[in-house]
Structure formats: C-alpha cells, structure tokens
Design a protein around this motif. Structure first.
Motif, PDB file in Angstrom:
ATOM      1  N   ARG A   1      33.206  37.165  38.461  1.00 35.84           N
ATOM      2  CA  ARG A   1      33.880  35.869  38.504  1.00 35.84           C
ATOM      3  C   ARG A   1      35.380  36.075  38.604  1.00 35.84           C
ATOM      4  O   ARG A   1      35.984  36.771  37.796  1.00 35.84           O
ATOM      5  CB  ARG A   1      33.563  35.041  37.254  1.00 35.84           C
TER       6      ARG A   1
ATOM      7  N   HIS B   1      27.268  43.551  27.707  1.00 35.41           N
ATOM      8  CA  HIS B   1      26.417  44.152  28.716  1.00 35.41           C
ATOM      9  C   HIS B   1      26.318  45.655  28.459  1.00 35.41           C
ATOM     10  O   HIS B   1      27.065  46.211  27.654  1.00 35.41           O
ATOM     11  CB  HIS B   1      27.004  43.892  30.115  1.00 35.41           C
TER      12      HIS B   1
ATOM     13  N   GLU C   1      31.703  43.687  44.969  1.00 38.43           N
ATOM     14  CA  GLU C   1      31.817  44.275  43.631  1.00 38.43           C
ATOM     15  C   GLU C   1      31.224  45.681  43.570  1.00 38.43           C
ATOM     16  O   GLU C   1      31.762  46.560  42.869  1.00 38.43           O
ATOM     17  CB  GLU C   1      31.143  43.366  42.595  1.00 38.43           C
TER      18      GLU C   1
ATOM     19  N   TYR D   1      27.697  36.955  47.999  1.00 33.17           N
ATOM     20  CA  TYR D   1      28.181  36.043  46.949  1.00 33.17           C
ATOM     21  C   TYR D   1      27.621  34.638  47.161  1.00 33.17           C
ATOM     22  O   TYR D   1      27.088  34.005  46.232  1.00 33.17           O
ATOM     23  CB  TYR D   1      29.711  36.026  46.954  1.00 33.17           C
TER      24      TYR D   1
ATOM     25  N   TYR E   1      33.431  42.488  33.192  1.00 26.96           N
ATOM     26  CA  TYR E   1      32.308  42.779  34.084  1.00 26.96           C
ATOM     27  C   TYR E   1      32.505  44.062  34.893  1.00 26.96           C
ATOM     28  O   TYR E   1      31.650  44.949  34.893  1.00 26.96           O
ATOM     29  CB  TYR E   1      32.047  41.598  35.022  1.00 26.96           C
TER      30      TYR E   1
ATOM     31  N   HIS F   1      23.966  33.718  46.226  1.00 27.29           N
ATOM     32  CA  HIS F   1      23.668  33.502  44.809  1.00 27.29           C
ATOM     33  C   HIS F   1      24.412  32.288  44.238  1.00 27.29           C
ATOM     34  O   HIS F   1      24.369  32.055  43.029  1.00 27.29           O
ATOM     35  CB  HIS F   1      24.046  34.747  43.994  1.00 27.29           C
TER      36      HIS F   1
ATOM     37  N   LEU G   1      30.458  47.592  34.626  1.00 30.20           N
ATOM     38  CA  LEU G   1      29.731  48.093  35.791  1.00 30.20           C
ATOM     39  C   LEU G   1      30.187  49.501  36.145  1.00 30.20           C
ATOM     40  O   LEU G   1      29.372  50.385  36.441  1.00 30.20           O
ATOM     41  CB  LEU G   1      29.949  47.149  36.981  1.00 30.20           C
TER      42      LEU G   1
ATOM     43  N   PRO H   1      27.630  38.769  43.586  1.00 33.34           N
ATOM     44  CA  PRO H   1      26.750  37.829  42.890  1.00 33.34           C
ATOM     45  C   PRO H   1      27.071  37.646  41.417  1.00 33.34           C
ATOM     46  O   PRO H   1      26.698  36.631  40.828  1.00 33.34           O
ATOM     47  CB  PRO H   1      25.355  38.444  43.078  1.00 33.34           C
ATOM     48  N   GLU H   2      27.777  38.596  40.789  1.00 32.60           N
ATOM     49  CA  GLU H   2      27.998  38.535  39.347  1.00 32.60           C
ATOM     50  C   GLU H   2      29.458  38.365  38.955  1.00 32.60           C
ATOM     51  O   GLU H   2      29.767  37.709  37.964  1.00 32.60           O
ATOM     52  CB  GLU H   2      27.441  39.798  38.677  1.00 32.60           C
TER      53      GLU H   2
END
Length: 347
Positions: free
Chosen positions: A182, A41, A209, A310, A13, A313, A17, A179-180
């Motif tokens: 982990r 992604h 993040e 965080y 992730y 969400h 990003l 929010p995304e």
C-alpha cells in the motif's frame, strides 16, 4: 559476501517481504530484523529485535552481533501508518542519521544497502525524457517522502566519504505497486473516482513489489553497485491506469488540485502531497541501464504488467457493480458529489 545482515523496517510490508526472501539464501548465516513494533507478518528466519533506529542503541546491536551488512528498508513513503508527517520525517531523516552514525563506528560493517526512491528526481515540465543516476533534478521535491529521500541520500553520500571502505548500493525504486503493498499511488488508483490533472496525461514507470524485493536481495548478496535506478520496462499513463483499474475520472485544474488533495487526504481515502500531484501531471522516466549492466538485475514484470497485477486484486468501485455501464453509473453520482465538495472549498 553477506553473512550477518541487519534489516531495518521489518514490521512494514516490504521490509518483512525482504526478510522472508533473504531467509531462503543459505549463504546468509544470520538475519536480524529491527523495528519499533513486532511484525504482524512472517519475517522468515530473521530474529526480531525491538529497537528504534533513532536511538544510539542500534550501534550496540550491531557490535554484539558482528553485523557485516546493513539493509536500510525503513525509509517510509507515507505518514499514514507512522502517526503523521512529523513522525515520518523523524524516522526517515533522524533515524537514518543515527543508523549511519552507528555504521560509521562499527568495525564489522562492510556493506550498506539503502532503499531509496526515484522521487529524488522530482517532477517538472523541464525534466529530461529519462533520468540517469548522474543527473540532477530540475525541481527538487519540496515536501514529504521525496524531500526526505533527498536528505537521506545526502547523509549516505557523507557516510561514504567518511567510510570509503564500506561498499554502498542505493536503489532508486520507481513507484512500487502490487497486490499487497500500500502506497500513496495504490491508494490513489483505488479511489472510487480518480481526480486527474486537467489537460495532462503523465507517463511514468512502476516496479512490482516482487521485483523491488528481488532487486534489494541482489544489492545485498551481489556486487556493490552504487546508485541504481530500478523500474519495469515501458511506461503507462494516468488514463491508461484508470482504464486498467476500471476507475472513472474527474478532471481537476492543476492549480486547484492541491486543495482537492487536502480534502482527499483528510478523508482518509488516500495520502496526497503537492509533489505527488505534480508527478501525476508531469510524470517521470528512468534510465535503467545500470540496473542491468552493473546491478545485474532484470525485472520479471514490465511497468504495465506490474499495474495489471495490482489492478487484478483491486476491489470494485462498489461490491456487485460490474461492467462498464455499472461503473459509469456509480461514477456519475460520485463525481457529482466530488464536484460539489470542490465547489465549496474554492475561494
């Protein structure tokens, strides 16, 4: 100035990003995104190259593309998505060794940027209130990601002695939330009932993040900064976080927390290690002066704001259960079940 950038770990992730955000910088002419599996992604205008950094082939990729900047994002925090702890350690340690060997032989590489972690400081009751970059940990991490990060940083220091012509920036990120993303920490606070060390309420810092990614971008395109702590302003405590996340808690004696952590880890709900549980008991503080004065970076999110984003969400304990009374009612049954499990695993 970064012109041709190679980014490792783009299928994860934060790596993806970072590649997307770097793609918006017109001064960067070409971006190569390296990983062992294709990303699910978008990675912006980065060109995906399927390669394993544990393989010497990474050196040929650098030479063919005339890479001048290497951004090492593939230091993996949890073994969940890698197939286990053995694979995680191989990627983190052996992969870093091979990547640095390729950088050492490269005639074009002039900058190395490494995503490290504040986990290198460990966590103990003898820690200072704030760790600055030149301080040594009172207790070294003994397992998992923290131990890997210590080894990775050791190899980077060795590389800097062999190639003093290469500019190096290494960011020691506080625990990343958002929010995304982990991580072990985000999974921990997503548990329906959060086990907390009895008698402790650790304070710690976080980084959002978006801020973690922005700091890596700054390290890539800005001046070299050496080792830099990165964290949002302020602190939160474990109990503050559980309140913000609307999660009930069950106190667990610290000597027994490792056993309970093993049960939770085997259940697949969250990934725990003994070092992570120690962190939840004693916390950690970071001096971020160099982040502002040397790296020239200012986070948008405070520690509390990062956690609130965080938590905003975060799924409720049970769908359709709302309000404090509803959460407490759910907590009662879950905590009782957790206590029964704990009773059975005690010697």
């Amino acid at each position: 100035m970064a012109k041709v950038v190679l980014v490792t770990g783009v299928s994860r992730y934060l790596g993806g990003l970072f590649a997307r955000r770097l793609s918006s910088d017109p001064s960067v002419e070409r971006i190569l995104g390296v990983d062992v599996v294709p990303p699910r992604h978008s990675i912006g205008r980065a060109e995906f190259v399927r390669a394993d950094i544990r393989n010497p082939m990474i050196g040929r990729i650098m030479a063919q593309a005339a890479v001048d900047t290497v951004v090492h994002m593939n230091v993996i925090a949890t073994p969940r998505d890698t197939g286990g702890r053995v694979t995680q350690k191989e990627i983190n340690v052996i992969g870093t060794m091979q990547l640095l060997a390729a950088c050492q032989k490269s005639e074009s590489v002039s900058r190395l940027v490494v995503k490290s972690s504040a986990a290198v400081y460990g966590s103990s009751p003898r820690d200072p209130a704030m760790f600055s970059e030149d301080m040594n940990p009172k207790t070294l991490p003994r397992t998992g990601f923290g131990k890997d990060s210590v080894e990775v940083e050791g190899y980077v220091r060795g590389f800097s002695r062999r190639r003093p012509d290469v500019e190096i920036t290494m960011l020691r990120l506080a625990n990343v939330v958002g929010p995304e993303v982990r991580t072990a920490l985000t999974d921990y606070f997503a548990l329906p009932v959060v086990p907390v060390p009895l008698g402790y309420d650790a304070r710690f810092q976080l980084v959002h993040e978006d801020d973690a990614t922005a700091a890596m971008i700054r390290a890539t395109t800005g001046p070299a900064a050496g080792i830099v702590n990165v964290a949002g302003d302020g602190f939160v405590t474990v109990t503050q976080c559980t309140a913000i996340a609307r999660r009930p808690v069950v106190p667990v004696p610290l000597p027994a927390a490792g056993v309970l952590g093993t049960v939770v880890r085997r259940s697949g709900l969250a990934d725990f290690s003994s070092d992570q549980l120690t962190f939840l008991a004693f916390g950690r503080g970071l001096d971020t002066g160099r982040m502002r004065t040397v790296l020239g970076f200012e986070p948008r999110f405070t520690t509390r704001a990062a956690f609130e984003d965080y938590a905003h969400h975060l799924a409720p304990v049970l769908p359709g259960v709302g309000g404090v009374d509803g959460v407490t009612e759910v907590a009662g049954g879950t905590a009782s079940a957790l206590s029964r499990v704990f009773d059975r695993i005690q010697p």
